[in-house]
Scaffold this motif. Structure first.
Motif, PDB file in Angstrom:
ATOM      1  N   GLN A   1     -13.694   1.464   0.367  1.00 15.28           N
ATOM      2  CA  GLN A   1     -12.553   0.566   0.170  1.00 15.28           C
ATOM      3  C   GLN A   1     -12.829  -0.438  -0.946  1.00 15.28           C
ATOM      4  O   GLN A   1     -11.921  -0.783  -1.726  1.00 15.28           O
TER       5      GLN A   1
ATOM      6  N   ASN B   1      -5.480   2.149   0.702  1.00 16.52           N
ATOM      7  CA  ASN B   1      -6.098   1.707   1.949  1.00 16.52           C
ATOM      8  C   ASN B   1      -6.994   2.832   2.470  1.00 16.52           C
ATOM      9  O   ASN B   1      -6.560   3.979   2.593  1.00 16.52           O
TER      10      ASN B   1
ATOM     11  N   VAL C   1       0.843  -1.201   0.000  1.00 15.39           N
ATOM     12  CA  VAL C   1       0.000   0.000   0.000  1.00 15.39           C
ATOM     13  C   VAL C   1       0.873   1.245   0.000  1.00 15.39           C
ATOM     14  O   VAL C   1       1.746   1.396   0.855  1.00 15.39           O
TER      15      VAL C   1
ATOM     16  N   CYS D   1       0.921  -0.290   7.459  1.00 11.97           N
ATOM     17  CA  CYS D   1       1.293   0.025   6.069  1.00 11.97           C
ATOM     18  C   CYS D   1       2.460   1.017   6.071  1.00 11.97           C
ATOM     19  O   CYS D   1       2.272   2.216   5.800  1.00 11.97           O
TER      20      CYS D   1
ATOM     21  N   ARG E   1      -3.488  -0.344  -4.685  1.00 10.24           N
ATOM     22  CA  ARG E   1      -2.587  -0.061  -3.570  1.00 10.24           C
ATOM     23  C   ARG E   1      -3.109   1.096  -2.714  1.00 10.24           C
ATOM     24  O   ARG E   1      -2.369   1.992  -2.319  1.00 10.24           O
TER      25      ARG E   1
ATOM     26  N   LYS F   1      -6.932  -4.525  -5.214  1.00  5.29           N
ATOM     27  CA  LYS F   1      -5.643  -4.674  -4.537  1.00  5.29           C
ATOM     28  C   LYS F   1      -4.537  -4.021  -5.350  1.00  5.29           C
ATOM     29  O   LYS F   1      -3.577  -3.468  -4.808  1.00  5.29           O
TER      30      LYS F   1
END
Length: 387
Positions: free
Chosen positions: A104, A114, A5, A137, A112, A109
Motif C-alpha cells: 500500500q 487501495n 478510490v 470504497c 487512488r 493518495k
C-alpha cells in the motif's frame, strides 16, 4: 467512506488457524479439507473420515507443531494492527498483513489504489474482506486479485477465484468492478531475481571465494533442493499445469543464478515436492525421502535401492552414487513462512537429514514481506492498474 478510490488490489493467501488451540486448528482444517478443489472424494465417503478421524485426532496432534512456529510478543502489534496479543499470530498471517501494508505504501493518495488482504480459509475470508472493501470504497471500478501463489494450481489459486466470483454472483450487488484474476506470476522477472538472490545470499554465507574456485567443493558436498508443495498425480493428469510451472520456475531461477555466478548448477540443483496428504499417488520425489537418501553411502542393497530410486525419479543419474553432506533448501511455491516451511523443512526436515548422516541443512527463508517481494507484487499489480 472513501469515494476517491477506484482501484483495489486484493492479496490472498491460503490461511491458517486463529490460534494454536486444537479447536481453532480443527475449524481451519474443517473448512480447508471440505473444499472440493482440495479433496474431491465423494462427500459421503470423505466426510465420515474427516469428521470422525481427521478432525478429532489430527487437530490435537499438530497443535504442538503450530506451537513451534507461532509468533508471539507485544512488539508485533506495531507492525500488524490485526495482531492479537493473547492468541499470537501465525507466520503466514503476520507476513500477509505486513506485505499488504508495505505494498500500500507504494501508492500515493493520487494513485487512488487501495490494497487489502484476505485468506481463503479463516476469519479474514475473501467474502468478508470484499464486503468491507465495497462498504468503505463504493466507487471501486477495478479489482485486481493476486493469489500469493507464484505457480497456479486448482488446489490454491482456483479456490480463491471461486470465492471472488461467488461474491459477485449476488444479484443485489449493483456495482461490479472489472475483475483481473492473476493466475500466476512465476515468470515475473522481479520474482525470479528475488528468489535467485535469496539463494545466492545463503550460498555466500556457506562459501567464500569466487564461484569458480568453490565449484568443485560444492559439487562434492552440496545439493540445492527446490521443494514445491505436492499435489495428487491425478490432478496433473486431468489438466492442472502446476507441475509444468514448477519445472519452469526451477529452470528460470537456475538460469538467473548461473548467469550471476558464471558456473553450471546442473550437478547441484534438485527439484522435489513436499506435504503430501492421503494415500493416492502425489508428485514425487518427496522431500522427506530425499533428505533421508542424499547422505547415504551406496554400500548396502537397501541404500543402493533408495539412491537409485531417487536418481530415477529426479532424472539425476549421479545421485545413485553421490553422497551429499550439505543441503540448501528453498520453497518457491510458498510466499510466506508457514507450518510447511518452518516445521516440515526446518525442524522435521533437518532431523531427517542429520539422522541419515548429513552434516548441515540450510533453509532459505520465503520472500515474506521483504522489499524484493513488495517490488514483485507491486509490479504484478501495476500491469493492470495502468491499463
Amino acid at each position: 467512506m472513501d469515494t476517491t478510490v477506484d482501484t483495489a488490489v486484493l492479496l490472498v493467501n491460503l490461511g491458517s488457524p486463529e490460534s494454536t488451540a486444537p479447536a481453532d486448528i480443527g475449524e481451519f482444517l474443517r473448512e480447508f479439507l471440505s473444499d472440493k478443489r482440495v479433496v474431491d472424494i465423494t462427500r459421503w465417503i470423505w466426510f465420515p473420515i474427516l469428521y470422525c478421524i481427521i478432525l478429532p485426532f489430527r487437530s490435537r496432534r499438530i497443535a504442538k507443531n503450530y506451537n513451534k512456529v507461532w509468533f508471539r510478543g507485544a512488539s508485533l502489534q506495531s507492525t500488524v494492527p490485526q495482531y492479537n496479543a493473547k492468541k499470537g499470530i501465525s507466520p503466514l498471517l503476520y507476513y500477509l498483513f505486513s506485505l499488504g501494508k508495505q505494498v500500500q505504501k507504494r501508492y500515493s493518495k493520487e494513485a487512488r489504489v487501495n490494497v487489502v488482504t484476505a485468506v481463503r480459509y479463516g476469519a479474514r475470508s475473501v467474502g468478508k474482506v470484499l464486503t468491507e472493501l465495497h462498504d468503505s470504497c463504493p466507487t471501486i471500478s477495478k479489482l485486481i486479485v493476486i493469489p500469493l501463489f507464484p505457480q497456479y494450481s486448482s488446489t490454491t489459486s482456483a479456490c480463491i477465484f471461486d470465492k471472488v466470483l461467488e461474491f459477485y454472483q449476488n444479484p443485489f450487488r449493483r456495482r461490479i468492478p472489472s475483475l483481473f484474476l492473476i493466475r500466476e506470476f512465476y515468470e515475473n522477472t522481479k520474482y525470479i531475481e528475488a528468489l535467485g538472490n535469496s539463494i545466492l545470499n545463503k550460498l555466500k554465507e556457506m562459501y567464500t571465494g569466487s564461484w569458480n574456485s568453490v565449484l568443485n567443493k560444492m559439487e562434492a558436498e552440496l545439493c540445492i533442493v527446490f521443494s514445491f508443495h505436492s499435489i495428487p498425480v491425478r490432478f496433473a493428469e486431468t489438466g492442472d499445469d502446476y507441475p509444468l510451472q514448477c519445472r519452469r520456475t526451477t529452470a528460470l531461477v537456475q538460469k538467473y543464478m548461473e548467469a550471476e555466478m558464471g558456473i553450471s548448477l546442473d550437478r547441484i540443483l534438485l527439484q522435489v515436492f513436499q506435504s503430501r496428504f492421503g494415500r493416492e499417488p502425489w508428485l514425487e520425489p518427496f522431500l522427506s525421502d530425499t533428505l533421508e537418501t542424499l547422505p547415504l553411502h551406496p554400500d548396502t542393497p537397501a541404500h543402493r535401492e533408495k539412491k537409485e530410486r531417487l536418481a530415477h525419479l529426479s532424472g539425476k543419474a549421479e545421485l545413485a552414487t553421490r553422497v551429499v553432506e550439505k543441503v540448501l533448501v528453498v520453497a518457491p511455491s510458498f510466499a510466506a513462512e508457514c507450518l510447511e516451511t518452518l516445521e516440515e523443512i526446518c525442524v522435521s526436515g533437518e532431523e531427517e537429514f542429520l539422522g541419515a548422516g548429513g552434516k548441515q541443512l540450510v533453509y532459505v527463508p520465503c520472500l515474506n514481506d521483504s522489499e524484493s517481494f513488495v517490488d514483485t507484487i507491486a509490479s504484478v499489480a501495476d500491469k493492470y492498474i495502468n491499463l
